[in-house]
Design a protein around this motif. Structure first.
Motif, PDB file in Angstrom:
ATOM      1  N   GLU A 295       0.848  -1.166  -0.024  1.00 43.76           N
ATOM      2  CA  GLU A 295      -0.152   0.055   0.125  1.00 43.76           C
ATOM      3  C   GLU A 295       0.801   1.428   0.001  1.00 43.76           C
ATOM      4  O   GLU A 295       0.546   2.305  -0.457  1.00 43.76           O
ATOM      5  N   HIS A 296       1.900   1.182   0.695  1.00 39.44           N
ATOM      6  CA  HIS A 296       2.720   2.333   0.800  1.00 39.44           C
ATOM      7  C   HIS A 296       3.383   2.781  -0.336  1.00 39.44           C
ATOM      8  O   HIS A 296       3.530   3.838  -1.047  1.00 39.44           O
TER       9      HIS A 296
ATOM     10  N   GLU B 254       2.382   1.954  -3.367  1.00 39.32           N
ATOM     11  CA  GLU B 254       1.263   2.505  -4.277  1.00 39.32           C
ATOM     12  C   GLU B 254       0.915   3.911  -4.142  1.00 39.32           C
ATOM     13  O   GLU B 254       0.592   4.644  -5.034  1.00 39.32           O
ATOM     14  N   SER B 255       1.114   4.065  -2.936  1.00 40.02           N
ATOM     15  CA  SER B 255       0.751   5.833  -2.566  1.00 40.02           C
ATOM     16  C   SER B 255       1.856   6.705  -3.057  1.00 40.02           C
ATOM     17  O   SER B 255       1.556   7.905  -3.268  1.00 40.02           O
TER      18      SER B 255
ATOM     19  N   GLU C 240       4.490   7.581  -1.712  1.00 42.50           N
ATOM     20  CA  GLU C 240       5.437   8.105  -0.299  1.00 42.50           C
ATOM     21  C   GLU C 240       6.627   7.645  -0.340  1.00 42.50           C
ATOM     22  O   GLU C 240       6.759   6.396  -0.560  1.00 42.50           O
TER      23      GLU C 240
END
Length: 62
Positions: free
Chosen positions: A28-29, A31-32, A34
């Motif tokens: 998820e990180h 994909e974000s 960041e």
């Protein structure tokens, strides 16, 4: 052998039962978009600089 996590060649001390949670959180990180990733457990706190170019190895013991 227990489940293991390596980020950038460094083995992280992740509680074995939380490795799948760490795996999902890292995905998820990424994909974000960041770059700084924070992950905390009972006694361990990590603040990692992770990009799509970072080598991440997650090994599950079957």
């Amino acid at each position: 052998m227990a489940n293991e996590v390596y980020v950038g060649g460094v083995k992280l001390e992740i509680i074995s039962g939380d490795v799948s949670h760490f795996d999902m959180a890292v995905r998820e990180h990424l994909e974000s978009g960041e770059e700084w990733f924070v992950y905390s457990q009972e006694k361990v706190h990590y603040q990692l600089h992770i990009t799509k170019a970072t080598d991440i190895i997650i090994r599950y013991d079957n």
